[in-house]
Scaffold this motif. Structure first.
Motif, PDB file in Angstrom:
ATOM      1  N   SER A   1       0.842  -1.203   0.000  1.00  0.00           N
ATOM      2  CA  SER A   1       0.000   0.000   0.000  1.00  0.00           C
ATOM      3  C   SER A   1       0.870   1.243   0.000  1.00  0.00           C
ATOM      4  O   SER A   1       1.848   1.333   0.747  1.00  0.00           O
ATOM      5  CB  SER A   1      -0.923  -0.009   1.211  1.00  0.00           C
ATOM      6  OG  SER A   1      -0.146   0.092   2.365  1.00  0.00           O
ATOM      7  N   LEU A   2       0.529   2.175  -0.861  1.00  0.00           N
ATOM      8  CA  LEU A   2       1.298   3.414  -0.936  1.00  0.00           C
ATOM      9  C   LEU A   2       1.014   4.274   0.287  1.00  0.00           C
ATOM     10  O   LEU A   2       1.903   4.874   0.860  1.00  0.00           O
ATOM     11  CB  LEU A   2       0.925   4.186  -2.208  1.00  0.00           C
ATOM     12  CG  LEU A   2       1.430   3.544  -3.505  1.00  0.00           C
ATOM     13  CD1 LEU A   2       0.824   4.229  -4.704  1.00  0.00           C
ATOM     14  CD2 LEU A   2       2.947   3.604  -3.557  1.00  0.00           C
ATOM     15  N   ARG A   3      -0.259   4.300   0.660  1.00  0.00           N
ATOM     16  CA  ARG A   3      -0.651   5.137   1.798  1.00  0.00           C
ATOM     17  C   ARG A   3      -1.063   4.199   2.926  1.00  0.00           C
ATOM     18  O   ARG A   3      -1.927   3.356   2.758  1.00  0.00           O
ATOM     19  CB  ARG A   3      -1.847   6.013   1.386  1.00  0.00           C
ATOM     20  CG  ARG A   3      -1.917   7.342   2.130  1.00  0.00           C
ATOM     21  CD  ARG A   3      -3.076   8.167   1.570  1.00  0.00           C
ATOM     22  NE  ARG A   3      -4.328   7.416   1.626  1.00  0.00           N
ATOM     23  CZ  ARG A   3      -5.055   7.261   2.734  1.00  0.00           C
ATOM     24  NH1 ARG A   3      -4.654   7.812   3.856  1.00  0.00           N
ATOM     25  NH2 ARG A   3      -6.175   6.587   2.715  1.00  0.00           N
ATOM     26  N   SER A   4      -0.379   4.322   4.066  1.00  0.00           N
ATOM     27  CA  SER A   4      -0.654   3.400   5.161  1.00  0.00           C
ATOM     28  C   SER A   4      -2.052   3.620   5.714  1.00  0.00           C
ATOM     29  O   SER A   4      -2.503   4.748   5.860  1.00  0.00           O
ATOM     30  CB  SER A   4       0.362   3.601   6.276  1.00  0.00           C
ATOM     31  OG  SER A   4       0.021   2.774   7.352  1.00  0.00           O
ATOM     32  N   VAL A   5      -2.730   2.513   5.985  1.00  0.00           N
ATOM     33  CA  VAL A   5      -4.060   2.609   6.591  1.00  0.00           C
ATOM     34  C   VAL A   5      -3.968   2.445   8.107  1.00  0.00           C
ATOM     35  O   VAL A   5      -4.955   2.583   8.805  1.00  0.00           O
ATOM     36  CB  VAL A   5      -5.023   1.543   6.026  1.00  0.00           C
ATOM     37  CG1 VAL A   5      -5.269   1.793   4.560  1.00  0.00           C
ATOM     38  CG2 VAL A   5      -4.480   0.156   6.275  1.00  0.00           C
TER      39      VAL A   5
ATOM     40  N   PHE B   1      -2.687  -4.316   4.924  1.00  0.00           N
ATOM     41  CA  PHE B   1      -2.236  -4.485   6.311  1.00  0.00           C
ATOM     42  C   PHE B   1      -1.688  -5.902   6.500  1.00  0.00           C
ATOM     43  O   PHE B   1      -1.925  -6.793   5.683  1.00  0.00           O
ATOM     44  CB  PHE B   1      -3.392  -4.224   7.292  1.00  0.00           C
ATOM     45  CG  PHE B   1      -4.566  -5.143   7.090  1.00  0.00           C
ATOM     46  CD1 PHE B   1      -4.606  -6.385   7.728  1.00  0.00           C
ATOM     47  CD2 PHE B   1      -5.627  -4.768   6.255  1.00  0.00           C
ATOM     48  CE1 PHE B   1      -5.685  -7.228   7.527  1.00  0.00           C
ATOM     49  CE2 PHE B   1      -6.679  -5.628   6.058  1.00  0.00           C
ATOM     50  CZ  PHE B   1      -6.731  -6.856   6.680  1.00  0.00           C
ATOM     51  N   ARG B   2      -0.942  -6.068   7.572  1.00  0.00           N
ATOM     52  CA  ARG B   2      -0.431  -7.392   7.941  1.00  0.00           C
ATOM     53  C   ARG B   2      -0.742  -7.656   9.405  1.00  0.00           C
ATOM     54  O   ARG B   2      -0.615  -6.749  10.218  1.00  0.00           O
ATOM     55  CB  ARG B   2       1.092  -7.448   7.752  1.00  0.00           C
ATOM     56  CG  ARG B   2       1.535  -7.631   6.330  1.00  0.00           C
ATOM     57  CD  ARG B   2       3.038  -7.694   6.257  1.00  0.00           C
ATOM     58  NE  ARG B   2       3.621  -6.386   6.568  1.00  0.00           N
ATOM     59  CZ  ARG B   2       4.807  -6.239   7.118  1.00  0.00           C
ATOM     60  NH1 ARG B   2       5.540  -7.288   7.431  1.00  0.00           N
ATOM     61  NH2 ARG B   2       5.288  -5.021   7.364  1.00  0.00           N
ATOM     62  N   ILE B   3      -1.150  -8.864   9.703  1.00  0.00           N
ATOM     63  CA  ILE B   3      -1.323  -9.248  11.109  1.00  0.00           C
ATOM     64  C   ILE B   3      -0.485 -10.494  11.343  1.00  0.00           C
ATOM     65  O   ILE B   3      -0.483 -11.411  10.533  1.00  0.00           O
ATOM     66  CB  ILE B   3      -2.782  -9.605  11.460  1.00  0.00           C
ATOM     67  CG1 ILE B   3      -3.756  -8.618  10.824  1.00  0.00           C
ATOM     68  CG2 ILE B   3      -2.981  -9.635  12.963  1.00  0.00           C
ATOM     69  CD1 ILE B   3      -5.198  -8.943  11.129  1.00  0.00           C
TER      70      ILE B   3
ATOM     71  N   ALA C   1     -11.127  -9.113  10.562  1.00  0.00           N
ATOM     72  CA  ALA C   1     -12.420  -8.739   9.994  1.00  0.00           C
ATOM     73  C   ALA C   1     -12.614  -7.231  10.073  1.00  0.00           C
ATOM     74  O   ALA C   1     -13.069  -6.587   9.115  1.00  0.00           O
ATOM     75  CB  ALA C   1     -13.538  -9.461  10.742  1.00  0.00           C
ATOM     76  N   MET C   2     -12.215  -6.705  11.222  1.00  0.00           N
ATOM     77  CA  MET C   2     -12.392  -5.276  11.430  1.00  0.00           C
ATOM     78  C   MET C   2     -11.548  -4.477  10.443  1.00  0.00           C
ATOM     79  O   MET C   2     -12.028  -3.511   9.833  1.00  0.00           O
ATOM     80  CB  MET C   2     -11.999  -4.979  12.883  1.00  0.00           C
ATOM     81  CG  MET C   2     -12.431  -3.654  13.401  1.00  0.00           C
ATOM     82  SD  MET C   2     -11.359  -2.390  12.806  1.00  0.00           S
ATOM     83  CE  MET C   2      -9.798  -3.003  13.398  1.00  0.00           C
TER      84      MET C   2
ATOM     85  N   GLY D   1     -10.985  -2.533   3.353  1.00  0.00           N
ATOM     86  CA  GLY D   1     -11.489  -3.207   2.159  1.00  0.00           C
ATOM     87  C   GLY D   1     -10.390  -3.802   1.314  1.00  0.00           C
ATOM     88  O   GLY D   1     -10.607  -4.241   0.185  1.00  0.00           O
ATOM     89  N   ASP D   2      -9.176  -3.836   1.830  1.00  0.00           N
ATOM     90  CA  ASP D   2      -8.061  -4.347   1.013  1.00  0.00           C
ATOM     91  C   ASP D   2      -7.167  -5.239   1.874  1.00  0.00           C
ATOM     92  O   ASP D   2      -6.545  -4.768   2.824  1.00  0.00           O
ATOM     93  CB  ASP D   2      -7.262  -3.160   0.465  1.00  0.00           C
ATOM     94  CG  ASP D   2      -6.092  -3.641  -0.396  1.00  0.00           C
ATOM     95  OD1 ASP D   2      -6.020  -4.859  -0.668  1.00  0.00           O
ATOM     96  OD2 ASP D   2      -5.268  -2.790  -0.776  1.00  0.00           O
TER      97      ASP D   2
END
Lengths: 390, 232
Positions: free
Chosen positions: A69-73, A245-247, A233-234, A240-241
């Motif tokens: 992702s270019l822009r961190s969520v 993110f990584r968990i 899920a959250m 929506g992508d």
């Protein structure tokens, strides 16, 4: 033939030539002890790695921004959403940057972590002096900071660091606490570190609401999986992508670390097992010599009524007794050897009873397997050939 | 029917690959009754030892039939042959063939070990057998501590210990001086008086003179079968 007679015969075969028996068993002794020592080193390394990972805190789930992702969520906006999940207890943001801290003429490169007041309880950080950042520090974005043990020592030497000022970029922070020495965690030194309120970090240093990693602590070990999927899920709902993110959770890290040491242990004990096979060949060699030497004895025994399977058992048991004796001695050498390794090289070792059982079983199998051919050769001997043998 | 009956028994050894065949026995017919005392004479190479090995179930004939107590030996498996050697036969060899690591009594009890007899009982039996050959006082000596004649008496005790019906002796006096030889022959004759069938192989006419029946072999054939008259 009576079972006790089989045993007596096998033992007399081993003890009639003690020096040769010891030399023959040496291969098995070395093989079995090598297996036990390598496995104990491997197990020791595994136990140590696990305890290091556990020391970083327990029941932790790490959330960070995705590779693509270019822009961190992962921003400050995410924090309250994660805090609201019922299986999640504490949530700790970590805004990290490698930066130079200056005091007087000293300037040191260090890892600066912007975080919240609950960091010490979640990450098992203990303070040697002063206190950690408070919720008030976070709320108003204060200029207080806490130093890691190494950093404090490098900057201040024997002086008391509390109340002193340090400079990070163009911002001046007041030292309110010094962390206890944590030691090398195997990933990064947590002693060359500086902790500041993440709010201050975001406003004055990084200039964005981004957070590198969010550490979420599940309320207990049994809710790890549930917390993991709820966070997932959250985040999916919020972004929506999946790629943004990584968990990862601690169990995964433990698993990876275990896998690595398991592979190493398997590899090393495989090499050790090869020496066991070499030992087995030694037994086979000596048993072949023994059968040839005793050709006449076999002839006599057959002439007075020994059956083929009785001759077979005699030599099989002799080989098994040789390699079992080697196996037992090897276990003793292995136990003593792993003790020596941990004391002389100060490597952690943990003797695994499974490896002892494995060594014992392997030595038995080696004896039976490599004793089979010589014993068969003896059993099939023509009694007349045996009686005429000089 | 006789205890030992050989019908048209031949034994052919093929030496190496050159298909050179040595016919050790050429269709021998022989019957030995229970309780007989027989010697087999002949020069070396006459086939007498081969015959004894076949009778002792150590070797199998190339052709022909061997009946032992009404049982066709050729039909027995190797375990059954071992059983026959253990229970029915007793062997005495020219070179004694004692196990050097075992004591006299250890050697004598060996057949009983393979018969699965309890250690205490077999020890008693072995001592009794040694006593019969006059060596009870040498029970714990090893073979190399005994004279040749004593070693052969230990071997006879070993042959006797399992109460065999047949004792086969291959040149039992071949390695002994005259005095010991006569002692051995006296013991064998004594055993025969107790009802055991004794067959000895020898090339010495003096030894053969002990036995009431003498078979003479030459080139794999029995050329003479002489029975002394009863009471002579």
């Amino acid at each position: 033939m009576r079972p006790a007679d089989y045993l007596r015969l096998a033992l007399s075969g081993v003890t009639s030539n003690p020096f040769r028996s010891i030399l023959t068993a040496l291969g098995v002794i070395i093989g079995v002890s090598a297996v036990i020592i390598t496995v104990s080193i491997g197990t020791g390394a595994k136990v140590q790695t696990q305890s290091q990972i556990q020391r970083l805190g327990s029941n932790l789930i790490t959330i960070s921004s995705g590779y693509r992702s270019l822009r961190s969520v992962i921003t400050s906006d995410i924090l309250p959403i994660i805090e609201n999940i019922n299986t999640v207890g504490e949530v700790v943001p970590q805004v990290q940057r490698q930066s130079t801290v200056v005091h007087g003429a000293e300037g040191l490169s260090t890892t600066v972590t912007g975080t919240s007041a609950n960091y010490p309880s979640v990450r098992n950080l203990k303070l040697a002096q002063g206190s950690f950042l408070t919720d008030a520090d976070i709320d108003k974005g204060s200029w207080n900071c806490v130093l890691g043990a190494d950093l404090a020592e490098e900057l201040f030497g024997d002086d008391n660091p509390l109340g002193q000022k340090v400079r990070l970029d163009r911002v001046r922070f007041t030292v309110i606490g010094v962390a206890q020495r944590q030691g090398d965690s195997g990933f990064a030194s947590s002693d060359n570190a500086m902790y500041v309120p993440y709010t201050t970090m975001q406003r004055r240093i990084t200039g964005s609401k981004n957070i590198n990693t969010i550490i979420a602590q599940a309320v207990d070990a049994s809710s790890m999986d549930l917390a993991y999927s709820q966070i997932y899920a959250m985040l999916m709902m919020a972004t929506g992508d999946e790629d943004s993110f990584r968990i990862s959770n601690q169990a995964d890290m433990l698993e990876v670390a275990s896998d690595v040491t398991d592979t190493m242990t398997l590899l090393l004990s495989g090499i050790a097992a090869v020496s066991l096979v070499v030992g087995g060949i030694g037994i086979m060699n000596i048993m072949l010599v023994s059968v040839t030497e005793r050709t006449r004895e076999i002839g006599i025994r057959k002439a007075i009524g020994a059956k083929e399977h009785e001759i077979l058992s005699q030599f099989m048991l002799e080989a098994a007794a040789l390699s079992l004796a080697g196996g037992l001695l090897g276990i003793v050498v292995g136990l003593v050897g792993s003790r020596i390794v941990s004391q002389v090289f100060s490597w952690p070792t943990a003797v695994d009873m499974k490896s002892v059982a494995l060594g014992f079983t392997l030595s038995l199998i080696v004896g039976v397997f490599f004793g089979a051919y010589p014993a068969y050769k003896g059993a099939k001997l023509d009694p007349i050939v045996g009686l005429r043998y000089e | 029917m006789s205890l030992i009956e050989l019908k048209e028994v031949s034994k052919i050894y093929s030496m190496g690959k050159g298909s050179i065949e040595v016919r050790a026995l050429k269709g021998v017919d022989l019957a030995v009754d229970e309780g007989e005392f027989v010697s087999i004479m002949g020069q070396s190479g006459s086939g007498k030892s081969t015959l004894l090995n076949i009778v002792g179930c150590l070797d199998k004939p190339t052709s022909g039939e061997y009946w032992l107590d009404g049982c066709l030996v050729g039909s027995l498996g190797s375990d059954e042959l071992a059983e026959v050697r253990n229970k029915i036969m007793g062997f005495v060899f020219q070179s004694f063939n004692l196990l050097p690591k075992l004591t006299a009594v250890g050697n004598v009890e060996l057949p009983l070990v393979y018969a699965g007899v309890h250690p205490r009982i077999r020890r008693e039996e072995a001592i009794r057998a040694l006593d019969m050959v006059g060596l009870a006082d040498r029970a714990s000596h090893r073979p190399n501590e005994l004279s040749g004649g004593q070693q052969q008496r230990v071997a006879i005790a070993r042959a006797l210990v399992s109460n065999p019906r047949v004792v086969l002796a291959d040149e039992p006096t071949g390695n002994l001086d005259t005095k010991s030889s006569y002692e051995i022959m006296d013991i064998l004759a004594d055993m025969n008086k107790r009802g055991i069938t004794v067959v000895i192989v020898t090339h010495d006419p003096d030894i053969a003179a002990y036995t009431p029946r003498v078979l003479t072999f030459r080139d794999g054939e029995c050329i003479e079968d002489v029975r002394a008259l009863e009471g002579v």
